[in-house]
Motif scaffolding. Structure first.
Motif, PDB file in Angstrom:
ATOM      1  N   SER A 257      28.252  29.421  43.601  1.00 41.90           N
ATOM      2  CA  SER A 257      29.106  30.556  43.948  1.00 41.90           C
ATOM      3  C   SER A 257      29.587  30.355  45.383  1.00 41.90           C
ATOM      4  O   SER A 257      28.838  30.532  46.351  1.00 41.90           O
ATOM      5  N   TYR A 258      30.845  29.983  45.524  1.00 43.08           N
ATOM      6  CA  TYR A 258      31.407  29.526  46.793  1.00 43.08           C
ATOM      7  C   TYR A 258      31.170  30.502  47.936  1.00 43.08           C
ATOM      8  O   TYR A 258      30.732  30.119  49.032  1.00 43.08           O
ATOM      9  N   PHE A 259      31.437  31.779  47.716  1.00 41.57           N
ATOM     10  CA  PHE A 259      31.409  32.746  48.815  1.00 41.57           C
ATOM     11  C   PHE A 259      29.994  33.136  49.232  1.00 41.57           C
ATOM     12  O   PHE A 259      29.817  33.802  50.250  1.00 41.57           O
ATOM     13  N   GLU A 260      28.981  32.704  48.472  1.00 41.55           N
ATOM     14  CA  GLU A 260      27.607  32.924  48.922  1.00 41.55           C
ATOM     15  C   GLU A 260      27.313  32.189  50.225  1.00 41.55           C
ATOM     16  O   GLU A 260      26.407  32.578  50.976  1.00 41.55           O
ATOM     17  N   ASN A 261      28.075  31.136  50.509  1.00 35.58           N
ATOM     18  CA  ASN A 261      27.889  30.406  51.768  1.00 35.58           C
ATOM     19  C   ASN A 261      28.180  31.259  52.990  1.00 35.58           C
ATOM     20  O   ASN A 261      27.765  30.905  54.102  1.00 35.58           O
ATOM     21  N   PHE A 262      28.881  32.375  52.805  1.00 27.77           N
ATOM     22  CA  PHE A 262      29.349  33.181  53.936  1.00 27.77           C
ATOM     23  C   PHE A 262      28.879  34.637  53.859  1.00 27.77           C
ATOM     24  O   PHE A 262      29.258  35.450  54.692  1.00 27.77           O
ATOM     25  N   ALA A 263      28.048  34.957  52.900  1.00 29.36           N
ATOM     26  CA  ALA A 263      27.640  36.330  52.621  1.00 29.36           C
ATOM     27  C   ALA A 263      26.655  36.855  53.670  1.00 29.36           C
ATOM     28  O   ALA A 263      26.093  36.084  54.457  1.00 29.36           O
ATOM     29  N   SER A 328      36.037  39.001  42.889  1.00 28.52           N
ATOM     30  CA  SER A 328      35.238  40.189  43.194  1.00 28.52           C
ATOM     31  C   SER A 328      33.861  39.706  43.614  1.00 28.52           C
ATOM     32  O   SER A 328      33.379  38.675  43.131  1.00 28.52           O
ATOM     33  N   TYR A 329      33.231  40.437  44.532  1.00 26.09           N
ATOM     34  CA  TYR A 329      31.916  39.993  45.012  1.00 26.09           C
ATOM     35  C   TYR A 329      30.924  41.137  44.874  1.00 26.09           C
ATOM     36  O   TYR A 329      31.189  42.258  45.323  1.00 26.09           O
ATOM     37  N   PRO A 330      29.761  40.884  44.257  1.00 27.64           N
ATOM     38  CA  PRO A 330      28.757  41.942  44.045  1.00 27.64           C
ATOM     39  C   PRO A 330      28.349  42.606  45.362  1.00 27.64           C
ATOM     40  O   PRO A 330      28.076  41.929  46.355  1.00 27.64           O
ATOM     41  N   GLY A 331      28.308  43.928  45.364  1.00 27.30           N
ATOM     42  CA  GLY A 331      27.892  44.676  46.543  1.00 27.30           C
ATOM     43  C   GLY A 331      28.962  44.786  47.605  1.00 27.30           C
ATOM     44  O   GLY A 331      28.742  45.422  48.646  1.00 27.30           O
ATOM     45  N   ILE A 332      30.107  44.175  47.369  1.00 28.76           N
ATOM     46  CA  ILE A 332      31.226  44.251  48.315  1.00 28.76           C
ATOM     47  C   ILE A 332      32.392  44.983  47.649  1.00 28.76           C
ATOM     48  O   ILE A 332      32.795  46.062  48.074  1.00 28.76           O
ATOM     49  N   LYS A 339      38.111  42.474  47.695  1.00 27.03           N
ATOM     50  CA  LYS A 339      37.708  41.201  47.115  1.00 27.03           C
ATOM     51  C   LYS A 339      37.538  40.176  48.226  1.00 27.03           C
ATOM     52  O   LYS A 339      37.868  40.431  49.392  1.00 27.03           O
ATOM     53  N   VAL A 340      37.005  39.009  47.885  1.00 27.47           N
ATOM     54  CA  VAL A 340      36.865  37.928  48.860  1.00 27.47           C
ATOM     55  C   VAL A 340      37.839  36.816  48.500  1.00 27.47           C
ATOM     56  O   VAL A 340      38.193  36.636  47.335  1.00 27.47           O
ATOM     57  N   GLY A 341      38.262  36.091  49.522  1.00 27.26           N
ATOM     58  CA  GLY A 341      39.267  35.066  49.335  1.00 27.26           C
ATOM     59  C   GLY A 341      40.614  35.556  49.832  1.00 27.26           C
ATOM     60  O   GLY A 341      40.713  36.218  50.874  1.00 27.26           O
ATOM     61  N   PHE A 342      41.652  35.266  49.067  1.00 24.53           N
ATOM     62  CA  PHE A 342      43.016  35.603  49.458  1.00 24.53           C
ATOM     63  C   PHE A 342      43.443  36.907  48.783  1.00 24.53           C
ATOM     64  O   PHE A 342      43.387  37.030  47.558  1.00 24.53           O
ATOM     65  N   GLN A 350      37.166  51.127  45.744  1.00 24.43           N
ATOM     66  CA  GLN A 350      36.043  50.801  44.864  1.00 24.43           C
ATOM     67  C   GLN A 350      36.131  51.490  43.506  1.00 24.43           C
ATOM     68  O   GLN A 350      35.466  51.077  42.547  1.00 24.43           O
ATOM     69  N   ASN A 351      36.963  52.515  43.417  1.00 24.27           N
ATOM     70  CA  ASN A 351      37.149  53.231  42.148  1.00 24.27           C
ATOM     71  C   ASN A 351      38.417  52.784  41.419  1.00 24.27           C
ATOM     72  O   ASN A 351      38.868  53.451  40.488  1.00 24.27           O
ATOM     73  N   ASN A 352      38.983  51.671  41.885  1.00 31.36           N
ATOM     74  CA  ASN A 352      40.197  51.091  41.301  1.00 31.36           C
ATOM     75  C   ASN A 352      41.417  51.993  41.480  1.00 31.36           C
ATOM     76  O   ASN A 352      42.371  51.944  40.699  1.00 31.36           O
ATOM     77  N   VAL A 353      41.388  52.813  42.517  1.00 33.76           N
ATOM     78  CA  VAL A 353      42.530  53.638  42.877  1.00 33.76           C
ATOM     79  C   VAL A 353      43.421  52.844  43.825  1.00 33.76           C
ATOM     80  O   VAL A 353      42.940  52.277  44.816  1.00 33.76           O
TER      81      VAL A 353
END
Length: 511
Positions: A257-263, A328-332, A339-342, A350-353
């Protein structure tokens, strides 16, 4: 009892401390000569580690020097916001001079780091490991100075204690060889870890960087050609990489999981990080939160500074299924909607509003972006980047360790050295190992052109882009919102404040 020139919470006048100039400069009265027996080497060493935080983690220092001058970051002026007297536009357009404030401060702070490190090395009470850790920190700061400015002020031994003696200036390949020798001398006494300490593999990764760039440092008036890379240097890059790959304490592997390197918990879960700056709330830390605050809009959670973006040409280097692009990143994402990335297009909570900008229009980040933004859409132009998953728990003192070296970079450096040595098949296998894990198809052929693009995809916004673009001969090219550059911009100008106090420095050509 011998007295040392040790800095204890001192604030020498800045030009004296950082340039180590003559005693005619005024001292603040907080400088004390302290008996060596009363000095705790570990405290001085911690000061050296802490000195790395601002030049590396602040969004306006060495990271900006490496990324805002490249093709993956842009700092638009958004109406009245982010003008900062044009400093971001100057970096992007390659138009800096000897008075650029952020470059001046970066140079000074790198010298400060070197000074604190040398303080440790000069202490007879310091252990072999403490001195080795300080040598690594000093080598890292010297490498950054060499890479950006070519001229590295240096003092040691009696010259370090006698501030009436001006520091010598190390340049080019001589400076590179000195850094390598320092790291080789330190390795035996460095620990295996943890990642937040100077360690054996961190020293080897830094040596790889130096060997890989020696062709650049031979002649700073031009970008290197393919034939400028010495096979012996490339062999050392490969050998050092193999030592890191073979390491079992710790054992590294690519993170699935790529973004775990920066979590926020990256020091606990990442198998890739070789060396990182510690960010532990209440203990030690820097400004890692700027890696999301500088990009996020005011109406996102957290409320950001609505500044930096990436360029659509760089964004288009990614394939649609690339895991490094956006997730999407868990807990974020579930907490703030980010989201993480671009981040392109409509943004949600967080409620998709669907979120709105401050004028009530849809908060939908656009591909279009200019250095100077005007009009109704200036708040939303530019694809934003969140490389470090947000720490919603720790507040301003975020817990994400700031990554300097990681395993994927070691593999890509080895691949580059193999390719430059004529072993395309072996280099391609390494690159495809990374690409497979990131969810994209194999390369059928590896070239310098698709390798620099792969380095961009894997290492985007990690502070290496300028270094890479120069080595691959592309830094002077035109790209979005930037014309072609004059060769003098392969270097930064030596700050005028440094020239004023150290006659051993000379201004770089063209400035």
């Amino acid at each position: 009892m011998k007295i040392k020139n040790i800095l204890i919470l001192a604030t020498l006048s800045t030009t004296l401390l950082f340039s180590c100039t003559k005693l005619e400069e005024e001292f603040d009265d907080s400088l004390s000569a302290v008996a060596e027996d009363d000095i705790d080497p570990q405290s001085i060493l911690q000061g050296a580690y802490s000195a790395l935080n601002t030049p590396f983690q602040d969004q306006s220092r060495f990271w900006a020097a490496q990324e805002h001058t490249g093709d993956a970051v842009i700092g638009p002026t958004r109406g009245a916001d982010w003008d900062d007297n044009g400093v971001w536009r100057v970096l992007h357009n390659h138009r800096w001079n000897a008075d650029h404030g952020f470059l001046r401060d970066t140079y000074r702070e790198l010298q400060q780091t070197q000074y604190f490190s040398t303080n440790v090395i000069a202490l007879s009470a310091a252990s072999a490991q403490q001195k080795a850790e300080a040598r690594f920190i000093r080598a890292l700061s010297m490498f950054c100075t060499l890479d950006g400015w070519d001229q590295v002020p240096f003092r040691e031994g009696e010259n370090f204690e006698d501030l009436t003696i001006l520091p010598e200036t190390k340049k080019g390949v001589d400076a590179a060889n000195f850094i390598i020798a320092e790291l080789e001398a330190a390795v035996a006494s460095l620990p295996n870890g943890p990642m937040i300490k100077a360690n054996k593999n961190a020293a080897k990764a830094l040596m790889m960087k130096v060997y890989l760039n020696k062709a650049v440092y031979k002649d700073r008036t031009k970008q290197p050609a393919a034939g400028d890379f010495d096979n012996a240097d490339m062999a050392r890059v490969i050998a050092l990489a193999d030592e890191i790959i073979a390491s079992t304490d710790p054992k590294y592997s690519l993170q699935a999981s790529y973004f775990e390197n920066f979590a926020p918990n990256n020091s606990a879960i990442s198998k890739e990080i070789i060396y990182a700056l510690e960010n532990t709330p209440g203990v030690r830390g820097g400004n890692v939160r700027s890696r999301w605050f500088a990009q996020l809009h005011y109406n996102q959670n957290p409320s950001g500074w609505n500044g930096f973006a990436t360029l659509s040409d760089f964004y288009d280097k990614f394939e649609e299924d690339d895991d490094r692009l956006v997730q999407s990143y868990p807990g974020i994402t579930s907490v703030g909607g980010v989201k993480v990335g671009f981040l392109e297009g409509q943004q949600f909570d967080q409620n998709n509003v669907a979120l709105k900008d401050r004028k009530g229009a849809p908060l939908a980040f656009t591909r279009e972006v200019k250095l100077t933004e005007t009009g109704d859409n200036l708040e939303i132009t530019g694809i934003r980047v969140v490389k470090y998953p947000i720490d919603y728990v720790s507040g301003d003192q975020s817990d994400n360790e700031y990554v300097i070296f990681r395993y994927a970079d070691v593999l890509l450096m080895k691949a580059e050295a193999l390719l430059r040595s004529g072993n395309e098949a072996a280099a391609r296998d390494i690159v495809n190992e990374i690409r497979n894990l990131r969810g994209v198809d194999d390369f059928t052929t590896l070239t310098l052109d698709n390798l620099i693009d792969e380095r961009g995809r894997e290492l985007y916004w990690e502070g290496w882009r300028r270094n890479d673009l120069i080595r691959f001969g592309k830094f002077l090219d035109a790209w979005q919102e930037k014309p072609a550059s004059d060769a003098k911009y392969l270097l930064f100008a030596i700050p005028n404040e440094q020239l004023a106090v150290n006659p051993n420095l000379t201004q770089n050509p063209g400035f």
